[in-house]
Design an enzyme around this catalytic site. Structure first.
Site, mmCIF file in Angstrom:
data_model
loop_
_atom_site.group_PDB
_atom_site.id
_atom_site.type_symbol
_atom_site.label_atom_id
_atom_site.label_comp_id
_atom_site.label_asym_id
_atom_site.label_seq_id
_atom_site.Cartn_x
_atom_site.Cartn_y
_atom_site.Cartn_z
ATOM 1 N N GLU A 170 -29.409 16.892 -25.528
ATOM 2 C CA GLU A 170 -27.987 17.124 -25.802
ATOM 3 C C GLU A 170 -27.786 17.400 -27.300
ATOM 4 O OE1 GLU A 170 -25.763 14.094 -23.871
ATOM 5 O OE2 GLU A 170 -26.651 14.562 -22.027
ATOM 6 N N ASN A 212 -33.689 19.208 -23.401
ATOM 7 C CA ASN A 212 -32.678 19.110 -22.182
ATOM 8 C C ASN A 212 -31.176 19.138 -22.619
ATOM 9 O OD1 ASN A 212 -32.631 18.070 -19.333
ATOM 10 N ND2 ASN A 212 -31.731 16.277 -20.255
ATOM 11 N N HIS A 249 -24.818 19.697 -14.156
ATOM 12 C CA HIS A 249 -23.877 18.741 -13.445
ATOM 13 C C HIS A 249 -22.417 19.734 -13.244
ATOM 14 C CE1 HIS A 249 -25.568 14.913 -14.645
ATOM 15 N NE2 HIS A 249 -25.895 15.211 -15.652
ATOM 16 N N GLU A 278 -30.792 17.269 -13.907
ATOM 17 C CA GLU A 278 -29.775 16.293 -13.574
ATOM 18 C C GLU A 278 -28.794 16.651 -12.494
ATOM 19 O OE1 GLU A 278 -28.160 14.376 -16.835
ATOM 20 O OE2 GLU A 278 -30.153 14.381 -18.106
#
Ligand code: 9MR
Length: 471
Positions: A170, A212, A249, A278
């Site tokens: 991130e 990621n 997400h 995720e």
């Protein structure tokens, strides 16, 4: 840069390339006498089994605190062949005090997974969030050094046990800038990300190293393009990056979009694996789950999907009921859609192993006949017979299938040759001896055919069935 092992599964791009692959495969088959057959239609009955039959994995986030919940571990052990520690490998968990490392909870998860034939994704070595207090208040070269030491220590500790690391998590800003997120790490200099990748590469040369992030699913978003440009630049300059993780997400504010497949394939075309890391979807609509899985299956370098929890009650967003299992552990419609999409999807294309590393460990006399698929049958006496057959082979690994006859409750012992490692199994309950090379597979009610994936690590010797015992 350390020489890395890349499982390049990109399809050939033109007639010349295609011819070269066919010739290489033919030469290898002639040399070894092996007949590795591409898998045909599959009918896996669990997420992990179905994914593994297609050369991919299906994983979940796991919380160490839930491993004592029997309903939770029953689903975990049955369905998944990859595990991500939900919080236990983060910086605040693994280095709570500077220079004092704490791996207990992470190891619980790693041991649970590996003793059952599941692989582990490491999450995460460097992140602006969930830093230990001592790190939050650091800056400048002291912080840079502390971050690099953290990456080195943790990646070294888990070397050989983690197949892929989210090295950096991130690091890009939300919104329209397409640039980096401001953070204490970013303020140490724009090269902090590549420095982290180089440190991870030195510490664990065999793990796949991933970047990621979230909200990088929509191909037209500035953030997606920002990450894309960084990965392209890293590949051009030889920064050791192997994969990009898409958290995915999905919710009403950040919905699934049909250009997701374009995003996955565009990144893959840069020469990296892509992984969905995720996944959760608000309300768990079956159609959206199906689309996500179909998009991954359509991209040869999309080699795995991880959902962010097992049951809705395990989710960080429990009120959105975004997962594949109800809080009571029953399968939702989304589960059936995902399983069907895995079974209908195409396998990762098979590629010839590198011709520079011939399978020298197989003596010529042991080469099986080329006309019949090779089989291995254990000596009689255990009350059952187990027959091993090669199935799909990729550039770095291969699948084998074992058919048991003569008993419905059985236990089959199979040996692989070091440095081979079994990375996934399906339709049985595995356990290993202390060397990790001898696997005992017990029937688990999934029938009389079980399978497993072996990472070749340069050695293509066929696994051996040592015994079959009825119980
Ligand atoms: O699921 C995790 C939750 O238990 C933690 O409280 C939270 C703290 O930041 O992190 C969650 O996991 C995050 C993951 O590490 C990175 N991507 C976003 C995930 C959901 O917030």
């Amino acid at each position: 840069m350390t020489e890395r092992c890349h499982g390049d599964t990109r399809p050939p791009t033109g007639p010349r390339a295609r011819t070269a692959i066919v010739l290489a495969t033919a030469a290898l088959l002639a040399a070894t006498g092996a007949a590795f057959l591409p898998s045909t239609a599959s009918a896996g009955t669990t997420l992990g089994a179905s994914a593994a039959e297609k050369g991919r994995y299906f994983g979940t986030a796991v919380a160490a605190s839930r491993l004592s919940d029997n309903a939770y571990t029953t689903i975990l052990n049955r369905e998944f062949n990859m595990v991500t520690a939900e919080n236990e490998m983060k910086m605040n968990a693994t280095e709570p005090q500077q220079g004092r490392f704490s791996y207990g909870a992470a190891e619980q998860i790693v041991n649970h997974a590996r003793s059952r034939g599941m692989s582990v994704r490491g999450h995460t070595l460097a992140w602006h969030s969930q830093q230990p207090g001592w790190m939050e208040s650091m800056s400048g070269s002291a912080l840079r050094q502390a971050m690099l030491n953290h990456v080195t220590q943790v990646a070294t500790h888990f070397r050989g046990q983690v197949v892929a690391w989210d090295v950096v998590n991130e690091a890009f800003a939300d919104g329209g800038s397409g640039g980096r997120r401001d953070s204490n790490l970013q303020r140490t200099g724009n090269d902090w990300i590549e420095a982290a990748f180089r440190a991870a590469d030195a510490a664990d040369p065999n793990a796949k190293l991933c970047y990621n992030d979230y909200n990088t699913d929509n191909w037209t978003h500035a953030k997606t393009q920002g990450v894309y440009n960084m990965v392209r630049d890293f590949k051009a300059r030889g920064v050791p990056i192997d994969c990009v993780g898409f958290q995915s997400h999905f919710n009403n504010n950040s919905p699934y979009v049909s250009n997701y497949r374009t995003t996955l394939s565009s990144f893959a075309a840069l020469g990296v694996d892509v992984q969905i890391t995720e996944l959760d979807i608000q309300g768990a609509p079956a159609n959206t789950y199906r689309s996500v899985v179909e998009d991954c299956m359509a991209v040869p370098r999309c080699n795995g999907i991880t959902v962010w929890g097992i049951r809705d009650s395990d989710s960080w967003l429990a009120s959105q009921t975004p997962l594949l299992f109800n809080s009571n552990g029953s399968k939702k419609a989304a589960y059936d859609a995902v399983l069907a999409a895995l079974n209908n999807g195409s396998a990762v294309p098979t590629t010839a192993p590198p011709t520079s590393a011939p399978p020298t460990s197989v003596p010529p006399t042991s080469a099986p006949p080329t006309s019949v698929p090779p089989t291995t049958t254990p000596p009689p006496g255990g009350g059952c017979t187990a027959t091993l057959q090669d199935s799909t082979r990729w550039g770095d690994r291969f699948n084998s299938q074992v058919t048991v006859s003569g008993a419905s409750n059985w236990s089959v012992v199979v040996a692989v040759t070091p440095p081979q490692k079994v990375s996934a199994t399906w339709n049985g309950s595995p356990s290993w001896d202390s060397s990790g090379n001898v696997m005992t597979m017990r029937s688990n009610g999934s029938g009389n055919v079980f399978g497993f994936t072996t990472m070749a690590n340069g050695n293509w010797t066929r696994p051996q069935v040592l015994s079959c015992t009825a119980s």
